[in-house]
Design a protein around this motif. Structure first.
Motif, short mmCIF file in Angstrom:
data_model
loop_
_atom_site.label_atom_id
_atom_site.label_comp_id
_atom_site.label_asym_id
_atom_site.label_seq_id
_atom_site.Cartn_x
_atom_site.Cartn_y
_atom_site.Cartn_z
N ASP A 32 -3.55 -13.66 -14.28
CA ASP A 32 -3.07 -12.75 -15.10
C ASP A 32 -2.45 -12.34 -14.82
O ASP A 32 -2.26 -11.46 -13.67
CB ASP A 32 -5.07 -11.85 -15.08
N ILE A 34 1.32 -10.81 -14.55
CA ILE A 34 2.47 -9.53 -15.31
C ILE A 34 3.28 -9.70 -14.91
O ILE A 34 3.61 -10.04 -13.60
CB ILE A 34 1.37 -8.21 -14.20
N VAL A 357 2.22 -11.33 -9.52
CA VAL A 357 2.93 -10.26 -10.57
C VAL A 357 4.43 -11.62 -10.50
O VAL A 357 4.64 -11.22 -9.24
CB VAL A 357 3.70 -8.69 -9.97
N ASP A 379 3.44 1.00 -19.26
CA ASP A 379 3.10 2.21 -18.80
C ASP A 379 1.89 1.44 -17.73
O ASP A 379 2.32 0.97 -16.40
CB ASP A 379 2.37 3.36 -18.78
N GLU A 380 0.85 0.74 -18.60
CA GLU A 380 -0.26 -0.23 -17.99
C GLU A 380 0.40 -1.18 -16.42
O GLU A 380 -0.41 -0.84 -15.44
CB GLU A 380 -1.28 -0.02 -19.05
N ASN A 381 0.97 -2.02 -17.12
CA ASN A 381 1.58 -2.95 -16.45
C ASN A 381 2.04 -2.48 -15.05
O ASN A 381 2.06 -2.88 -14.27
CB ASN A 381 2.72 -3.60 -17.80
N VAL A 383 1.88 0.59 -13.70
CA VAL A 383 0.71 1.20 -12.19
C VAL A 383 0.24 -0.32 -12.13
O VAL A 383 -0.10 -0.57 -10.73
CB VAL A 383 0.04 2.17 -13.00
N GLU A 384 -0.27 -1.71 -12.57
CA GLU A 384 -1.26 -2.20 -12.24
C GLU A 384 -0.35 -3.21 -11.28
O GLU A 384 -0.72 -3.61 -10.25
CB GLU A 384 -1.61 -3.51 -13.21
N ALA A 385 1.29 -3.63 -11.62
CA ALA A 385 1.89 -4.09 -11.42
C ALA A 385 2.61 -3.55 -10.11
O ALA A 385 2.30 -4.59 -8.37
CB ALA A 385 3.11 -4.65 -12.10
N SER A 387 0.73 -1.66 -7.86
CA SER A 387 -0.75 -1.09 -7.14
C SER A 387 -1.22 -2.99 -6.67
O SER A 387 -1.59 -2.66 -5.51
CB SER A 387 -1.40 -0.86 -8.48
N ARG A 388 -0.63 -3.75 -7.41
CA ARG A 388 -1.18 -5.47 -7.14
C ARG A 388 -0.04 -5.63 -5.71
O ARG A 388 -0.58 -5.74 -4.19
CB ARG A 388 -1.21 -6.04 -7.82
N GLU A 391 -0.95 -3.81 -2.36
CA GLU A 391 -2.08 -4.25 -1.71
C GLU A 391 -1.46 -6.04 -0.93
O GLU A 391 -1.63 -5.83 0.46
CB GLU A 391 -3.12 -4.30 -2.74
#
Ligand SMILES: Cc1ncc(COP(=O)(O)O)c(C=O)c1O
Length: 397
Positions: A32, A34, A357, A379-381, A383-385, A387-388, A391
């Motif tokens: 998965d 991004i 990512v 926007d979702e991508n 935010v998730e990108a 955050s990843r 981390e």
């Protein structure tokens, strides 16, 4: 055996395309990923443009086109330049090509002799120095770091000009930094160029409409510059038409004629159906352009806010285009397990493999301390990108 030409062997492969390919390979394996490595809007081409192309096909608009493009398209571009940019050109001063990429390359190939110098401000779009090398010219890199918002100063330009300088390539809004030159900044550069009349400016304005600070400013607006500026623009980014391959130059007739001559022996005029689509883009409603611009601005605000919260990133606020170009050199020399990060290309590979990512390391943009992230995604991508990424970076010590 390598029987390839020196010309070809001197070229570097496109890093942005390589990263997109790697990310596609991982995706095909079911990972998965991004993808923040792409340089194109994630929107579809507006419907009225697609309809114009469908009609062109049904009308058998399928013959060879004139080399510089059909008069109808060139006239539409003349009107666009007048209305949007306040610049007067004739149709004979316009030459259309297979995308702005070919337009830039045409201009370089018709101007540059072996050994000529072309000033390329860094960070730069990956293809500029390679195109200069293709023409057997020497790219002269002038570096502008994040502390000067990635924009060169008049003093830097002055210092880089020599009797061998043939051209300056200016990209605003910029890929990869998103920086936009103001009218005053352009006037400062124009004042330097006024002392060096042999220097032509290739002004790449392909991101003109993806601008968050108001009206686009072209260096061609200064009367003494217009006669030696080649404006490059096209439909790819503003109208979400990257695959249609229509770009153009607007400039002095001697350069435009030369580009037509080159193109006439090389690719001929661009796709006839795409020309009808581009004509519809320029003459039809501009509402979708503004809608897309607004979406990019919202995403710019989002990614800047989130990236500023990532420890170790230094972030500028891009004023145009759809890229963030954080400085990430604070991670160089750090490791995770037996993996050491020496530069931004290592970091991009680490983020792809660990955070899933895809970004592009800054080396091929002439900025090895930075990394490019495209926010032409949801926007979702975003935010998730981020955050990843946050981390994964926190594991580096
Ligand atoms: C700065 C810049 N110029 C030109 C181009 C090429 O545009 P086109 O797709 O019209 O060839 C791009 C595309 O990524 C770009 O970023």
């Amino acid at each position: 055996m390598n029987q390839l030409s020196d010309r070809l062997n001197s070229l570097s492969p496109s890093a942005t395309l390589a990263m997109s390919q790697k990310s596609a390979e991982l995706k095909a394996q079911g990972v998965d990923v991004i993808n923040l490595s792409v340089g194109e809007p994630d929107f579809n081409t507006p419907d009225h443009i697609k309809e114009a192309a469908k009609k062109a096909i049904d009308d058998n608009f399928s013959r060879y086109s004139p080399v510089p493009g059909y008069p109808a398209l060139r006239n539409a571009i003349v009107e666009k330049l007048k209305k949007e940019n306040g610049l007067e050109y004739t149709a004979a001063q316009i030459s259309c090509a297979n995308g702005a990429k070919q337009s830039v390359c045409n201009a370089i190939l018709v101007l540059v002799n072996p050994g000529d110098e072309v000033i390329v401000p860094a960070p730069y779009w990956v293809s500029y120095p390679e195109m200069v090398k293709l023409a057997e010219g020497n790219p002269v890199i002038v570096t502008a770091g994040i502390e000067q918002d990635f924009k060169i100063t008049p003093a830097q330009l002055e210092a880089a000009i020599t009797p061998k300088t043939k051209a300056l390539i200016l990209c605003s809004p910029s890929n990869p930094t998103g920086s936009v030159y103001s009218k005053e900044e352009l006037a400062g550069l124009a004042a330097v160029l006024a002392k060096h009349p042999q220097v032509v400016v290739i002004a790449d304005e392909i991101y003109e409409h993806i601008n968050y600070i108001g009206k686009h400013q072209s260096i061609a607006q200064f009367p003494e510059m217009k006669e030696r500026t080649v404006i490059v623009n096209g439909v790819s980014k503003a109208y979400a038409m990257t695959g249609w391959r229509i770009g153009f130059i607007a400039g002095p007739e001697w350069i435009v004629k030369a580009c037509n001559k080159l193109q006439g022996q090389y690719t001929s005029g661009p796709c006839s159906v795409s020309q009808k689509a581009a004509e519809a883009a320029y003459t039809g409603t501009q509402a979708p352009v503004e809608e897309m611009r607004k979406a990019f601005e919202r995403r710019r605000d989002l990614i800047v806010k989130l990236a500023k919260e990532v420890p170790g990133f230094e972030v500028n606020v891009p004023e145009g285009a759809f890229y963030l170009f954080p400085k990430c050199s604070s991670f160089f020399g750090k490791s995770a397990g037996d993996r050491k990060i020496e530069n931004s290309d290592d970091l991009a590979m680490y983020l792809l493999e660990v955070a899933h990512v895809a970004c592009v390391g800054g080396t091929s943009f002439g900025a090895p301390e930075c990394i490019r992230m495209s926010y032409a995604t949801s926007d979702e991508n975003i935010v998730e990108a981020i955050s990843r990424i946050k981390e994964a970076l926190s594991k580096l010590a």
